[in-house]
Motif scaffolding. Structure first.
Motif, PDB file in Angstrom:
ATOM      1  N   VAL A 265     -55.541  43.857 -40.204  1.00 41.18           N
ATOM      2  CA  VAL A 265     -54.858  43.349 -41.390  1.00 41.18           C
ATOM      3  C   VAL A 265     -54.577  41.869 -41.150  1.00 41.18           C
ATOM      4  O   VAL A 265     -54.048  41.499 -40.105  1.00 41.18           O
ATOM      5  CB  VAL A 265     -53.543  44.122 -41.653  1.00 41.18           C
ATOM      6  CG1 VAL A 265     -52.714  43.451 -42.728  1.00 41.18           C
ATOM      7  CG2 VAL A 265     -53.849  45.558 -42.020  1.00 41.18           C
ATOM      8  N   PRO A 266     -54.965  40.998 -42.081  1.00 41.81           N
ATOM      9  CA  PRO A 266     -54.772  39.561 -41.888  1.00 41.81           C
ATOM     10  C   PRO A 266     -53.304  39.191 -41.701  1.00 41.81           C
ATOM     11  O   PRO A 266     -52.421  39.773 -42.325  1.00 41.81           O
ATOM     12  CB  PRO A 266     -55.312  38.944 -43.176  1.00 41.81           C
ATOM     13  CG  PRO A 266     -56.221  39.971 -43.738  1.00 41.81           C
ATOM     14  CD  PRO A 266     -55.656  41.294 -43.333  1.00 41.81           C
ATOM     15  N   ASP A 267     -53.073  38.228 -40.826  1.00 44.41           N
ATOM     16  CA  ASP A 267     -51.734  37.722 -40.590  1.00 44.41           C
ATOM     17  C   ASP A 267     -51.327  36.831 -41.758  1.00 44.41           C
ATOM     18  O   ASP A 267     -52.171  36.257 -42.445  1.00 44.41           O
ATOM     19  CB  ASP A 267     -51.721  36.921 -39.286  1.00 44.41           C
ATOM     20  CG  ASP A 267     -50.324  36.726 -38.729  1.00 44.41           C
ATOM     21  OD1 ASP A 267     -49.364  37.289 -39.297  1.00 44.41           O
ATOM     22  OD2 ASP A 267     -50.193  36.004 -37.736  1.00 44.41           O
ATOM     23  N   PHE A 268     -50.035  36.730 -42.001  1.00 44.50           N
ATOM     24  CA  PHE A 268     -49.517  35.851 -43.040  1.00 44.50           C
ATOM     25  C   PHE A 268     -48.157  35.348 -42.577  1.00 44.50           C
ATOM     26  O   PHE A 268     -47.591  35.870 -41.621  1.00 44.50           O
ATOM     27  CB  PHE A 268     -49.397  36.577 -44.380  1.00 44.50           C
ATOM     28  CG  PHE A 268     -48.452  37.746 -44.357  1.00 44.50           C
ATOM     29  CD1 PHE A 268     -47.122  37.587 -44.693  1.00 44.50           C
ATOM     30  CD2 PHE A 268     -48.896  39.004 -43.981  1.00 44.50           C
ATOM     31  CE1 PHE A 268     -46.250  38.657 -44.655  1.00 44.50           C
ATOM     32  CE2 PHE A 268     -48.031  40.090 -43.936  1.00 44.50           C
ATOM     33  CZ  PHE A 268     -46.708  39.919 -44.279  1.00 44.50           C
ATOM     34  N   GLY A 269     -47.658  34.333 -43.225  1.00 39.88           N
ATOM     35  CA  GLY A 269     -46.364  33.778 -42.844  1.00 39.88           C
ATOM     36  C   GLY A 269     -46.514  32.842 -41.660  1.00 39.88           C
ATOM     37  O   GLY A 269     -47.353  31.956 -41.663  1.00 39.88           O
ATOM     38  N   ILE A 270     -45.722  33.068 -40.626  1.00 39.56           N
ATOM     39  CA  ILE A 270     -45.763  32.231 -39.429  1.00 39.56           C
ATOM     40  C   ILE A 270     -46.814  32.776 -38.462  1.00 39.56           C
ATOM     41  O   ILE A 270     -46.919  33.983 -38.256  1.00 39.56           O
ATOM     42  CB  ILE A 270     -44.379  32.176 -38.764  1.00 39.56           C
ATOM     43  CG1 ILE A 270     -43.361  31.548 -39.727  1.00 39.56           C
ATOM     44  CG2 ILE A 270     -44.432  31.383 -37.458  1.00 39.56           C
ATOM     45  CD1 ILE A 270     -41.933  31.599 -39.240  1.00 39.56           C
ATOM     46  N   LEU A 271     -47.551  31.882 -37.879  1.00 36.91           N
ATOM     47  CA  LEU A 271     -48.594  32.215 -36.903  1.00 36.91           C
ATOM     48  C   LEU A 271     -48.004  32.989 -35.726  1.00 36.91           C
ATOM     49  O   LEU A 271     -46.909  32.698 -35.268  1.00 36.91           O
ATOM     50  CB  LEU A 271     -49.209  30.907 -36.407  1.00 36.91           C
ATOM     51  CG  LEU A 271     -50.430  30.952 -35.539  1.00 36.91           C
ATOM     52  CD1 LEU A 271     -51.640  31.388 -36.350  1.00 36.91           C
ATOM     53  CD2 LEU A 271     -50.679  29.578 -34.939  1.00 36.91           C
TER      54      LEU A 271
END
Length: 78
Positions: free
Chosen positions: A66-72
């Motif tokens: 699932v792609p990351d979002f928000g802060i790395l």
């Protein structure tokens, strides 16, 4: 040497650095994905959302891709 937004065993001075067990999924068998409660691991890694907030996530550190979002996240599975 300048180190930032990293999980360094024993600690290291620098912006965003932490000294914590990264809670890898299965390091003894070469799986260095970060533990994510949402993907079935026992807990979330302290490296989640701990990276440089100026950099947009562009992949994932999760085992379910699932792609990351928000802060790395701090991690190399991007």
């Amino acid at each position: 040497m300048t180190v930032t937004y990293s999980d360094v065993m024993g600690g290291w001075s620098g912006t965003g650095n932490i000294d914590a067990d990264p809670l890898f999924v299965d390091p003894l068998n070469g799986d260095f994905h970060l533990g994510h409660f949402a993907t079935g691991q026992a807990s979330d890694s302290p490296c989640i959302d701990a990276g440089d907030p100026a950099i947009q996530p562009f992949g994932t550190t999760r085992t379910d891709s699932v792609p990351d979002f928000g802060i790395l996240d701090i991690g190399y599975h991007y």
